[in-house]
Design an enzyme around this catalytic site. Structure first.
Site, PDB file in Angstrom:
ATOM      1  N   ASP A  51       0.881  -1.177   0.000  1.00  0.00           N
ATOM      2  CA  ASP A  51       0.000   0.000   0.000  1.00  0.00           C
ATOM      3  C   ASP A  51       0.915   1.222   0.000  1.00  0.00           C
ATOM      4  O   ASP A  51       1.971   1.181  -0.611  1.00  0.00           O
ATOM      5  CB  ASP A  51      -0.944  -0.044   1.200  1.00  0.00           C
ATOM      6  CG  ASP A  51      -2.252   0.705   0.950  1.00  0.00           C
ATOM      7  OD1 ASP A  51      -2.190   1.850   0.472  1.00  0.00           O
ATOM      8  OD2 ASP A  51      -3.331   0.155   1.226  1.00  0.00           O
TER       9      ASP A  51
ATOM     10  N   HIS B 244       1.521   2.058  -3.282  1.00  0.00           N
ATOM     11  CA  HIS B 244       0.455   2.856  -3.899  1.00  0.00           C
ATOM     12  C   HIS B 244       0.879   4.313  -4.034  1.00  0.00           C
ATOM     13  O   HIS B 244       0.484   4.993  -4.974  1.00  0.00           O
ATOM     14  CB  HIS B 244      -0.834   2.750  -3.075  1.00  0.00           C
ATOM     15  CG  HIS B 244      -1.543   1.452  -3.273  1.00  0.00           C
ATOM     16  ND1 HIS B 244      -2.719   1.141  -2.639  1.00  0.00           N
ATOM     17  CD2 HIS B 244      -1.246   0.388  -4.047  1.00  0.00           C
ATOM     18  CE1 HIS B 244      -3.109  -0.069  -3.013  1.00  0.00           C
ATOM     19  NE2 HIS B 244      -2.224  -0.541  -3.863  1.00  0.00           N
TER      20      HIS B 244
END
Length: 780
Positions: free
Chosen positions: A522, A556
């Site tokens: 993430d 991300h």
């Protein structure tokens, strides 16, 4: 005779040449609060010892201050005479005495304030001026002495007033360090202000075996802060010496203005977990042995707990104050993959109070803690995580479902257990405000996966050298911590790990992330401060954080703020970082309902490559999805209609982004504000961006794009929709560009284009259908 004149002329010329080559010099005279201290493991420092860090190297600094000296003894010992011998015209002399002039019982040092002390200061000033130097008077720094009401008591009597009087009489520049240091201590309070001085227990420093409690002399942190006060004083009096102040990596800030972080120190005692029954066999659960070693070390006053080379299986570890958990090279601290080893506790999840499983590494209300070394900490995250089929190859997917667990109804998501799956079927699982407690959360326990490391309300924290990997959720989560340093870390999670963030600093203040590497599932380096109403109620921003010299591989976002930023974020300094393959590079995200203000963000020197999304993204429409949609997924925005302003309206402002290079992105720059709240007061300068799309600015205000090169595959390079006071200055573009700028939206206005060669364009500007009452100007 002519020969003699010629030789004399050449000597004069040579001396003049040498004088012009001579570096300007700053001389410091004073007592122990100013002087240099030996770097022999002793904690004491003088502010004059630290101030060279705040000047550039073209200034020569000569510190002649000495412990225990007064104006009187500095003269009688011949120290002032030696300084005078070295002073040249246009040098500076900083003068700070007072602590030892007060000592009436010592005739060799005592100088009465209105007579000897005053006369000695006048002598320093006049004799420095006779040499062509420029004196600066400084009042004596305050001692840490508080009364029962928390007010600092005066210990200097008339001495500061005499310094001010001499400065006024002789028109000498004055820095009132007594008042500045008094204000600093008052802001921190009686207890917290100890960190500026020498307050250490026994056993920490060989030079202070019995410990020390000293309210006059400074720690390194205290000395650096006092030096910064002196620098600020130079700025306030507009001294010509300030032109040598060292700039930081950020154009708006000097080096002395950046955050100063305390790093922990520890007693020299060591405790090896082998002595407490730990076994390196990969079978024995060493939870009790490791925690016993930590507890024993803590009771002994603190020190280092050693995890030696080997395979050490464990359940949750509870760190304690004054403990350094040190993993030697070759040590693997492997956390258990059994759910039953992790009890449910009340904690925090994504900015809200929640019930979760206990984290493998915990710390609550601690001070002076560290995890160091060259070992590996593995969180057994694969035991906990749900996995989407779309994120694995066919072979990987088949291997995963063969391990057990169960699939979702559509067969596209794997869950490790029934409790894990059940957690997806309830509303706000584990959140205390939704009615969850330690009892009713048991039926979804496996879904309530922990972060690998959680430090809550801790101060003076160091994580250095260790590899943290395979976390059930976020890897590193400092919450409400102060003075935190992350250095030379490797942080890894599988790229498909949901919520697999690298580090999340939440409502933390004063910290540094330096020389770290992230490769995670993430966001990589993420800044948070609570979510929605709970975050606003907490009201603690993340602030005064330095991020530098770090690399993020898969993530991300490379450097990220939000989306949980409801308590605010301010004073962040990001420099010299590489983002290699992150979905988004610089990712600033929020949404309606969050509230909070993100401001005073400084970024300089970012390199990026292979960015599937945006290189630079300001997004106030965050929807909780992956930034790059998977195949078949929709990423459409909701309808952009104006909504009333409220406490839940977020705000992005005062960002300064410079010197960014990106080779390969979907979009170079995307600014996406709300109709009721624009992204505002942004500067992006000196950027070279290669991307499919160039620049899109929606609902932005007071934004400057300067010296930007956009190499884009699209015919229209830049688009502005409902933008106001937007300036494009020095734009360079690729040969494929046909339309430089398209302006849309009936609220667009005052769009300026400067210093851009548009001679090879088919169309310089194109107005969309909805544009009304807007102004476009091309200024030279």
């Amino acid at each position: 005779m002519k020969k003699i004149l010629f030789v004399s002329f050449m000597l004069i010329l040579n001396c003049a040449f040498r004088a012009t080559e001579e570096k300007p010099a700053l001389f410091l005279i004073g007592d122990s609060t100013v002087s240099d201290k030996p770097l022999n493991g002793d904690p004491e420092r003088g502010w004059g010892q630290l101030i060279p860090d705040y000047f550039d190297h073209s200034l020569k600094i000569s510190n002649h201050a000495v412990n225990g000296r007064s104006t009187k003894s500095f003269i009688t010992e011949g120290r002032w005479a030696k300084v005078l011998e070295q002073i040249h015209p246009n040098d500076w002399v900083m003068i700070q005495f007072g602590h030892n002039d007060e000592k009436k019982s010592d005739t060799s040092r005592y100088a009465a304030p209105q007579t000897d002390y005053r006369h000695n200061l006048i002598r320093f000033v006049k004799e420095a001026r006779q040499k062509g130097a420029k004196p600066i008077l400084i009042t004596p720094v305050v001692r840490r002495k508080f009364d029962e009401n928390g007010k600092i008591q005066d210990t200097h009597g008339k001495y500061p007033a005499v310094v001010k009087s001499v400065a006024a009489e002789l028109q000498v520049p004055l820095i009132d360090l007594e008042q500045k240091s008094r204000d600093l201590l008052s802001q921190n309070g009686a207890e917290a202000s100890k960190k500026f001085y020498l307050w250490y227990e026994a056993g920490y420093f060989p030079t202070r075996p019995q410990g020390i409690k000293d309210d006059t002399h400074f720690s390194e942190y205290g000395a650096s802060n006092m030096a910064a006060l002196v620098m600020n004083g130079l700025r306030e009096i507009n001294s010509d010496l300030f032109r040598y102040a060292q700039k930081s990596a950020f154009q708006e800030k000097y080096a002395y203005e950046l955050p100063k972080i305390i790093t922990p120190v520890f007693r020299k005692d060591t405790f090896n977990i082998l002595s407490f029954g730990a076994k390196s066999d990969g079978i024995t659960l060493n939870t009790e042995a490791i925690n016993k070693a930590i507890t024993t070390c803590s009771k002994a006053g603190g020190g280092t707990v050693i995890i030696p080379e080997g395979f050490w299986l464990s359940g949750p570890i509870d760190l304690k104050s004054n403990i350094n958990l040190h993993l030697r090279k070759g040590a693997l601290l492997q956390f258990s993959n059994r759910f039953e080893d992790y009890p449910l506790i009340k904690t925090n999840w994504e900015g809200t109070e929640a019930i979760r499983c206990k984290s493998p590494v915990n710390g609550q209300d601690l001070e002076n803690i560290a995890i160091t070394g060259n070992g590996v900490i593995d969180g057994a995250g694969g035991t906990w995580r749900a996995v989407k089929k779309s994120k694995l190859t066919d072979s990987q997917w088949k291997d995963l479902i063969a391990t057990g667990g169960l699939l979702s109804a559509d067969k596209n998501t794997w869950y490790p257990s029934e409790k894990s799956f059940k957690g997806t079927t309830v509303d706000r699982p584990g959140v205390v405000a939704a009615g969850y407690n330690l009892q009713n959360s048991e039926e979804i326990k496996d879904y309530l996966r922990p972060n690998l490391l959680v430090f809550n309300h801790c101060t003076q924290v160091l994580l250095e050298g260790v590899t943290f990997q395979n976390s059930p959720a976020w890897c590193l989560h400092p919450l409400l911590c102060e003075h935190i340093t992350l250095k030379n870390l490797t942080v890894r999670n599988p790229w498909f790990a949901q919520n697999g963030d690298g580090v999340d600093l939440e409502s933390c203040r004063i910290g540094m992330i330096d020389q770290c590497t992230f490769d995670v599932g993430d966001d990589g380096i993420c800044i948070k401060s609570g979510k929605d109403a709970e975050g606003r109620k907490r009201g603690v921003p993340t602030e005064n954080i330095i991020v530098q010299n770090s690399t993020v591989f898969h993530a991300h976002g490379g450097f990220v703020i939000g989306s949980e930023m409801s308590g605010g974020v301010k004073n962040l300094f990001v420099s010299n970082c590489n983002f290699l393959g992150t979905d988004v590079g610089l990712r600033f995200k929020t949404a309606r309902g969050r509230g909070g203000v993100v401001e005073k963000i400084y970024v300089n020197g970012i390199n990026m490559t292979n960015i599937p999304g945006e290189a630079i993204l300001f997004d106030m429409y965050y929807m909780g999805k992956d930034p790059v949609p998977q195949s078949g997924e929709s990423n459409e925005l909701p309808v952009m209609k104006t909504e009333p302003l409220s406490e839940g309206t977020p705000k992005f402002k005062d960002f300064y982004v410079r010197n960014v290079v990106c080779k390969g992105a979907e979009t170079g720059i995307l600014v996406r504000g709300l109709p009721e709240m624009s992204v505002s007061d942004i500067l992006i300068e000196n950027a070279f961006l290669q991307s499919k799309k160039g620049l899109v600015c929606i609902e932005g205000e007071n934004i400057k794009f300067r010296n930007i090169t956009l190499i884009s595959q699209e015919n229209t390079l830049m688009q502005v929709q409902n933008g106001r006071n937007i300036e494009f200055d020095g734009i360079t573009f690729g040969s494929n560009t046909k339309v430089l700028l398209k302006i849309m939206g009936d609220r667009s206005g005052n769009i300026n284009l400067l210093n851009t060669d548009t001679s090879k364009l088919g169309k310089e500007v194109e107005f969309g259908e909805k544009v009304q009452n807007s102004v476009f100007s091309k200024k030279k």
